[in-house]
Scaffold this motif. Structure first.
Motif, short mmCIF file in Angstrom:
data_model
loop_
_atom_site.label_atom_id
_atom_site.label_comp_id
_atom_site.label_asym_id
_atom_site.label_seq_id
_atom_site.Cartn_x
_atom_site.Cartn_y
_atom_site.Cartn_z
N ILE A 89 0.84 -1.20 0.00
CA ILE A 89 0.00 0.00 0.00
C ILE A 89 0.88 1.25 0.00
O ILE A 89 0.63 2.20 -0.75
CB ILE A 89 -0.96 -0.01 1.20
CG1 ILE A 89 -1.88 -1.23 1.12
CG2 ILE A 89 -1.79 1.28 1.25
CD1 ILE A 89 -2.71 -1.45 2.37
N ASP A 90 1.92 1.24 0.82
CA ASP A 90 2.85 2.38 0.86
C ASP A 90 3.57 2.54 -0.48
O ASP A 90 3.79 3.66 -0.95
CB ASP A 90 3.87 2.18 1.99
CG ASP A 90 3.19 2.01 3.34
OD1 ASP A 90 2.60 2.99 3.83
OD2 ASP A 90 3.23 0.91 3.89
N TYR A 91 3.91 1.40 -1.08
CA TYR A 91 4.60 1.41 -2.38
C TYR A 91 3.73 2.05 -3.46
O TYR A 91 4.18 2.91 -4.23
CB TYR A 91 4.95 -0.02 -2.75
CG TYR A 91 5.65 -0.20 -4.08
CD1 TYR A 91 7.02 -0.02 -4.21
CD2 TYR A 91 4.93 -0.58 -5.22
CE1 TYR A 91 7.67 -0.20 -5.43
CE2 TYR A 91 5.56 -0.76 -6.43
CZ TYR A 91 6.92 -0.57 -6.53
OH TYR A 91 7.57 -0.75 -7.75
N VAL A 92 2.46 1.64 -3.50
CA VAL A 92 1.54 2.20 -4.50
C VAL A 92 1.29 3.68 -4.25
O VAL A 92 1.20 4.48 -5.18
CB VAL A 92 0.22 1.41 -4.53
CG1 VAL A 92 -0.81 2.09 -5.43
CG2 VAL A 92 0.46 -0.02 -5.00
N ALA A 93 1.20 4.06 -2.98
CA ALA A 93 0.98 5.47 -2.62
C ALA A 93 2.09 6.36 -3.18
O ALA A 93 1.84 7.52 -3.53
CB ALA A 93 0.89 5.63 -1.11
N LYS A 94 3.28 5.80 -3.30
CA LYS A 94 4.42 6.56 -3.80
C LYS A 94 4.59 6.41 -5.31
O LYS A 94 5.47 7.04 -5.91
CB LYS A 94 5.70 6.10 -3.11
CG LYS A 94 5.72 6.35 -1.61
CD LYS A 94 6.95 5.74 -0.96
CE LYS A 94 6.94 5.94 0.53
NZ LYS A 94 8.10 5.27 1.20
N LEU A 142 -1.44 -4.21 -12.96
CA LEU A 142 -0.73 -5.47 -13.12
C LEU A 142 0.77 -5.23 -13.27
O LEU A 142 1.59 -5.96 -12.69
CB LEU A 142 -1.28 -6.21 -14.35
CG LEU A 142 -0.86 -7.67 -14.51
CD1 LEU A 142 -1.25 -8.49 -13.30
CD2 LEU A 142 -1.45 -8.26 -15.77
N GLU A 143 1.12 -4.19 -14.01
CA GLU A 143 2.52 -3.88 -14.23
C GLU A 143 3.21 -3.47 -12.94
O GLU A 143 4.34 -3.89 -12.65
CB GLU A 143 2.66 -2.76 -15.27
CG GLU A 143 2.21 -3.14 -16.68
CD GLU A 143 0.70 -3.25 -16.84
OE1 GLU A 143 0.25 -3.99 -17.74
OE2 GLU A 143 -0.03 -2.63 -16.03
N LEU A 144 2.53 -2.66 -12.12
CA LEU A 144 3.12 -2.21 -10.86
C LEU A 144 3.25 -3.38 -9.88
O LEU A 144 4.28 -3.51 -9.20
CB LEU A 144 2.24 -1.11 -10.24
CG LEU A 144 2.86 -0.25 -9.13
CD1 LEU A 144 4.08 0.49 -9.64
CD2 LEU A 144 1.82 0.72 -8.58
N ALA A 145 2.23 -4.22 -9.84
CA ALA A 145 2.29 -5.39 -8.96
C ALA A 145 3.39 -6.35 -9.40
O ALA A 145 4.09 -6.93 -8.55
CB ALA A 145 0.94 -6.10 -8.95
N GLN A 146 3.58 -6.51 -10.69
CA GLN A 146 4.64 -7.38 -11.19
C GLN A 146 6.01 -6.85 -10.80
O GLN A 146 6.89 -7.61 -10.36
CB GLN A 146 4.55 -7.52 -12.71
CG GLN A 146 5.60 -8.45 -13.30
CD GLN A 146 5.44 -8.61 -14.80
OE1 GLN A 146 4.69 -7.89 -15.46
NE2 GLN A 146 6.14 -9.57 -15.36
N THR A 147 6.19 -5.55 -10.94
CA THR A 147 7.47 -4.94 -10.56
C THR A 147 7.74 -5.12 -9.07
O THR A 147 8.86 -5.45 -8.67
CB THR A 147 7.46 -3.43 -10.91
OG1 THR A 147 7.27 -3.29 -12.32
CG2 THR A 147 8.76 -2.78 -10.52
N VAL A 204 9.29 -8.34 -3.21
CA VAL A 204 8.87 -9.54 -2.50
C VAL A 204 9.82 -10.71 -2.74
O VAL A 204 10.33 -11.32 -1.79
CB VAL A 204 7.43 -9.95 -2.89
CG1 VAL A 204 6.99 -11.17 -2.08
CG2 VAL A 204 6.46 -8.80 -2.67
N ALA A 205 10.08 -11.02 -4.01
CA ALA A 205 10.92 -12.18 -4.32
C ALA A 205 12.33 -12.07 -3.71
O ALA A 205 12.78 -13.02 -3.05
CB ALA A 205 11.00 -12.38 -5.83
N PRO A 206 13.03 -10.95 -3.87
CA PRO A 206 14.36 -10.84 -3.25
C PRO A 206 14.32 -10.94 -1.73
O PRO A 206 15.25 -11.49 -1.12
CB PRO A 206 14.86 -9.46 -3.71
CG PRO A 206 14.10 -9.17 -4.93
CD PRO A 206 12.74 -9.79 -4.72
N SER A 207 13.26 -10.42 -1.11
CA SER A 207 13.18 -10.46 0.35
C SER A 207 13.06 -11.89 0.87
O SER A 207 13.35 -12.16 2.03
CB SER A 207 11.98 -9.63 0.83
OG SER A 207 10.75 -10.31 0.59
#
Length: 201
Positions: free
Chosen positions: A125-130, A137-142, A148-151
């Motif tokens: 949510i914070d990520y999208v706010a910024k 879909l593109e933003l979620a994929q990024t 998420v994956a690296p973490s």
């Protein structure tokens, strides 16, 4: 001969379509059976969330199968399927989803950002706010690839095949350990499905 084969295939497709439609109607009816528990949980949270949206999350997560119908146990206990009853799962799932929705309202993001956060976690949510205040879909994929994956250990961007009616048109892959960046789109589709069968079922 060719005409007979074509007719047979056509009849087979119609039969399979009818069977799939019946099967989907049964699944929707099963998920709909949780509506009283959903409405009770929403009342406890004084939430304005639509009960059909919560049902769509249940449909997306488990199709109403098992005890942890909202797959809510991991965020509560850190262990999968540790909630003992659908009521416990729905109560915690609704509490989590509602908290994300309220946080999203505070930051001015769209409702589907909060739905996607149910899969990714509150930080989305914070990520999208910024980044434009509206999920896509593109933003979620990024976010799935870069955050998420690296973490969770996927530093190479490794993917695996993932086939759904939505993913098939968008690369049909997910990042290993990266959550499901199709999640909000799938919930939206299942919400339409639930409302369709409510109206015409």
């Amino acid at each position: 001969m060719i005409k007979r084969i074509f007719s047979f295939l056509l009849i087979l497709l119609v039969f399979l379509g009818m069977w799939k439609g019946w099967q989907t109607a049964q699944t929707v009816a099963h998920v709909r059976s949780y509506q009283p528990l959903v409405e009770e949980a929403l009342r406890k949270e004084n939430s304005t969330l639509d009960s059909d949206l919560v049902l769509a999350v249940i449909y997306t997560e488990t199709k109403g199968q098992g005890q942890d119908v909202m797959q809510a146990s991991e965020s509560l206990t850190g262990q999968v399927d540790s909630l003992a009853t659908p009521q416990e799962s729905i109560e915690h799932g609704v509490k989590t989803l509602n908290s994300y929705y309220l946080h999203g309202q505070e930051l001015g993001v769209d409702e589907w950002t909060s739905v996607q956060a149910y899969n990714f976690g509150k930080a989305y949510i914070d990520y999208v706010a910024k980044n434009g205040q509206k999920t896509s879909l593109e933003l979620a994929q990024t976010y799935s690839r870069d955050v998420v994956a690296p973490s969770l250990g996927n530093m190479s961007g490794e993917t695996y095949a993932y086939w759904t009616p939505i993913s098939i048109f968008h690369g049909h892959e997910l990042y290993r350990n990266g959550g499901n960046y199709f999640y909000a789109n799938q919930v939206r589709l299942n919400l339409d499905l639930i409302r369709f069968f409510e109206r015409f079922g």
